[in-house]
Design a protein around this motif. Structure first.
Motif, short mmCIF file in Angstrom:
data_model
loop_
_atom_site.label_atom_id
_atom_site.label_comp_id
_atom_site.label_asym_id
_atom_site.label_seq_id
_atom_site.Cartn_x
_atom_site.Cartn_y
_atom_site.Cartn_z
N SER A 70 33.73 43.82 43.12
CA SER A 70 33.59 44.05 44.56
C SER A 70 32.89 42.86 45.23
O SER A 70 33.22 42.48 46.35
CB SER A 70 32.80 45.34 44.81
OG SER A 70 31.54 45.28 44.17
N GLU A 71 31.91 42.26 44.52
CA GLU A 71 31.22 41.10 45.08
C GLU A 71 32.16 39.91 45.21
O GLU A 71 32.15 39.21 46.22
CB GLU A 71 30.02 40.74 44.21
CG GLU A 71 29.24 39.51 44.71
CD GLU A 71 28.07 39.17 43.83
OE1 GLU A 71 27.61 38.00 43.88
OE2 GLU A 71 27.62 40.05 43.09
N LEU A 72 32.98 39.68 44.19
CA LEU A 72 33.94 38.58 44.25
C LEU A 72 34.93 38.80 45.38
O LEU A 72 35.23 37.87 46.15
CB LEU A 72 34.68 38.45 42.91
CG LEU A 72 35.80 37.41 42.86
CD1 LEU A 72 35.26 36.02 43.19
CD2 LEU A 72 36.47 37.42 41.49
N ALA A 73 35.44 40.03 45.51
CA ALA A 73 36.40 40.31 46.58
C ALA A 73 35.76 40.10 47.95
O ALA A 73 36.40 39.56 48.86
CB ALA A 73 36.90 41.76 46.44
N HIS A 74 34.50 40.53 48.09
CA HIS A 74 33.81 40.36 49.38
C HIS A 74 33.65 38.88 49.72
O HIS A 74 33.90 38.46 50.86
CB HIS A 74 32.44 41.05 49.30
CG HIS A 74 31.62 40.88 50.55
ND1 HIS A 74 31.82 41.65 51.68
CD2 HIS A 74 30.61 40.01 50.86
CE1 HIS A 74 30.97 41.28 52.62
NE2 HIS A 74 30.22 40.29 52.14
N GLN A 93 41.96 38.65 40.64
CA GLN A 93 40.53 38.49 40.42
C GLN A 93 40.19 38.49 38.94
O GLN A 93 39.38 37.67 38.47
CB GLN A 93 39.76 39.60 41.15
CG GLN A 93 39.82 39.49 42.66
CD GLN A 93 39.29 40.74 43.33
OE1 GLN A 93 38.53 41.50 42.74
NE2 GLN A 93 39.70 40.98 44.56
N PHE A 94 40.81 39.39 38.18
CA PHE A 94 40.56 39.41 36.74
C PHE A 94 40.98 38.10 36.10
O PHE A 94 40.26 37.52 35.28
CB PHE A 94 41.31 40.57 36.10
CG PHE A 94 41.20 40.60 34.60
CD1 PHE A 94 40.08 41.13 33.98
CD2 PHE A 94 42.20 40.07 33.80
CE1 PHE A 94 39.96 41.14 32.60
CE2 PHE A 94 42.10 40.07 32.43
CZ PHE A 94 40.98 40.61 31.83
N ALA A 111 36.06 32.46 52.35
CA ALA A 111 37.21 31.57 52.20
C ALA A 111 38.26 31.92 53.27
O ALA A 111 38.48 33.10 53.56
CB ALA A 111 37.82 31.71 50.81
N ARG A 112 38.89 30.90 53.80
CA ARG A 112 39.93 31.13 54.83
C ARG A 112 41.27 31.34 54.12
O ARG A 112 42.03 30.41 53.87
CB ARG A 112 40.01 29.93 55.76
CG ARG A 112 40.90 30.16 56.99
CD ARG A 112 41.08 28.88 57.78
NE ARG A 112 41.86 27.90 57.04
CZ ARG A 112 43.20 27.86 57.03
NH1 ARG A 112 43.89 28.76 57.69
NH2 ARG A 112 43.83 26.93 56.33
N ILE A 143 33.18 29.59 44.38
CA ILE A 143 32.93 31.03 44.52
C ILE A 143 33.19 31.75 43.21
O ILE A 143 32.41 32.61 42.78
CB ILE A 143 33.81 31.61 45.65
CG1 ILE A 143 33.42 31.01 47.00
CG2 ILE A 143 33.71 33.13 45.69
CD1 ILE A 143 34.28 31.48 48.16
N VAL A 144 34.30 31.42 42.55
CA VAL A 144 34.64 32.07 41.28
C VAL A 144 33.61 31.70 40.22
O VAL A 144 33.19 32.55 39.42
CB VAL A 144 36.06 31.66 40.84
CG1 VAL A 144 36.37 32.22 39.46
CG2 VAL A 144 37.09 32.15 41.85
N LYS A 145 33.19 30.45 40.20
CA LYS A 145 32.21 30.01 39.20
C LYS A 145 30.90 30.77 39.37
O LYS A 145 30.27 31.18 38.38
CB LYS A 145 31.98 28.51 39.32
CG LYS A 145 31.08 27.92 38.24
CD LYS A 145 30.91 26.43 38.44
CE LYS A 145 32.24 25.69 38.37
NZ LYS A 145 32.06 24.22 38.46
#
Length: 474
Positions: free
Chosen positions: A358-362, A317-318, A368-369, A348-350
């Motif tokens: 935590s929001e990105l991980a969620h 993620q980082f 995303a599949r 999603i990353v953008k």
């Protein structure tokens, strides 16, 4: 003098062990600074050593903690505790003193209370054994300073009301919407900051006292936190990961300037022999000024394949957020995430660049599949799915970067899929957050994948920065 030199050399070695690059020249400068400044003013010596030994941002906290161990402000029990007997001290008494100090935001009083609290409440182990020491955690657990915020605010309010200065200010600061008064919010923030300062004081005092009985080097190794650039992605806790994510934008600006400089250096191609010789005819055949081939300016495309399973999710993620912040340095950036199924997550990353981890991980988990019928990593299946469904994302100008530990959970590795991806791309790299000594152990297929594409250890920000600026094509 020999003792001073040994202490300074030990201090430098401790800084180096915590990720601060200090060489012989910096050490000589530090010794010269100490010789000029003397030891009459500890604060002046501290600033002098910091000026000579610190070369990069984000290292001051590590320096301060290590300095306090090698050049402590006191030795043994502090003078504030000598007037008390162990049996006379109660936790309630210390809490009462602490509440008053927090109400007044008196840093000097907080420092004395921290010394008293550590001495009487933080002792652990048996004296004379290798378990003896003082614990900041035990001290803070027994004092519970966070529970004193409300009493401290009440003391502060009653004190200001007694002075006749708070009533009008409170009414003036409050609004008709029911929001807290501005003055009350400021007071609460000040008390909370005082609580955090007290926590740091307790930790510093516990480190100092423990270093006296267990050695400075041992305490530095285990109690002084590593600099942000040296935090291991795999061992970082949630707080450290959030701190790393907050550093994405400043780090991206620094790396972008390095990439721009690297690109400028490459604007000149190789020497054009024919044109150089032709031009030298005007100077008697001496090629005074070489003529260079003008390269075709181009920026590569970048494709990230990121393992977002639990074991390496923080690292992936980082890196996703950092590369997205660097997107202007590339023609196109596409991001794909997988556990055992591959999905494109560029949008999603953008959209999550400024959001918390935590929001990105969620969003990655729910939008995303990235998994099929099980939740274990399967690099082979993910690479096959990428080759089948997203092969068009890779072309002759594309640099592919795979992020993950290559632990395949004993599934089929499907090396042929990685061969196909590497054959179509300009360059393919694999960044592995594990130490190379663990590659190939257990369910790791890192050594076999590393025979197909170059695999690099990438455990912290420093290693990731070096990869981006030195190896990644621009």
């Amino acid at each position: 003098m020999t003792e001073v030199v040994d202490r300074l050399v030990g201090f430098v070695e401790a800084l180096r062990s915590k990720g601060i690059n200090v060489g012989p020249s910096e050490t000589i400068d530090a010794a010269a600074a100490v010789e000029v400044l003397g030891f009459d003013d500890r604060g002046l010596v501290k600033e002098g050593l910091a000026a000579t030994l610190i070369r990069r941002g984000g290292q001051r906290d590590v320096f301060d903690q290590t300095f306090d161990l090698f050049f402590p402000k006191a030795v043994g029990a502090p003078s504030a505790t000598l007037q008390f007997e162990v049996d006379d001290v109660e936790v309630s008494d210390i809490r009462a003193l602490l509440a008053m100090a927090l109400a007044e935001a008196d840093l000097r009083a907080l420092e004395h209370i921290a010394e008293i609290a550590v001495d009487f409440l933080g002792r652990v182990g048996q004296e004379g054994t290798n378990t003896a020491g003082w614990s900041a955690f035990q001290t803070l657990e027994r004092l519970a300073p966070s529970t004193l915020i409300v009493p401290a605010l009440e003391m502060r309010t009653s004190s200001s009301q007694g002075a006749g200065g708070s009533g009008g200010a409170s009414q003036q600061g409050s609004s008709g919407t029911g929001e807290p008064a501005f003055a009350e919010r400021v007071a609460r923030d000040e008390v909370r900051q005082a609580v955090e300062a007290f926590r740091e004081m307790v930790a510093a005092e516990a480190r100092r006292r423990t270093a006296e009985v267990r050695g400075r080097e041992l305490v530095t190794q285990h109690a002084v936190r590593t600099g942000g650039n040296q935090i291991d992605f795999l061992s970082a806790n949630q707080h450290e990961l959030e701190e790393l994510r907050r550093s994405v934008q400043p780090l991206a600006r620094k790396l972008a300037s390095r990439l721009a400089a690297k690109r400028r250096r490459r604007r000149r191609g190789p020497i054009d022999i024919r044109r150089t010789v032709r031009k030298s005819m005007g100077t008697g055949g001496i090629p005074i000024k070489p003529i260079y081939v003008k390269p075709r300016p181009s920026r590569p495309e970048l494709v990230l394949l990121c393992d977002v399973s639990g074991s390496v999710s923080g690292f992936s993620q980082f890196t996703m957020l950092l590369v997205q912040a660097l997107s202007a340095q590339f023609t196109k950036v596409r991001v794909f995430a997988f556990v055992n199924a591959m999905a494109e997550v560029t949008d999603i990353v953008k959209e999550s660049t400024g959001a918390g981890g935590s929001e990105l991980a969620h969003r990655l988990t729910h939008e995303a599949r990235v998994t099929n019928w099980h939740s274990s990593s399967d690099y082979g299946s993910a690479l096959v799915e990428f080759e089948e469904n997203f092969a068009s994302a890779v072309g002759p100008r594309t640099a592919v970067v795979i992020l993950g530990d290559a632990r395949n959970n004993n599934q089929k590795p499907h090396f042929e899929a990685l061969h196909a991806i590497a054959a179509r791309s300009k360059r393919t790299f694999w960044l592995n957050p594990e130490h190379p000594s663990r590659w190939g152990l257990g369910d790791s297929d890192a050594l076999e994948y590393g025979e197909i594409v170059p695999m690099y250890q990438c455990s912290n920000i420093d290693q990731l920065s070096n990869f981006i600026t030195k190896l990644l094509p621009v």
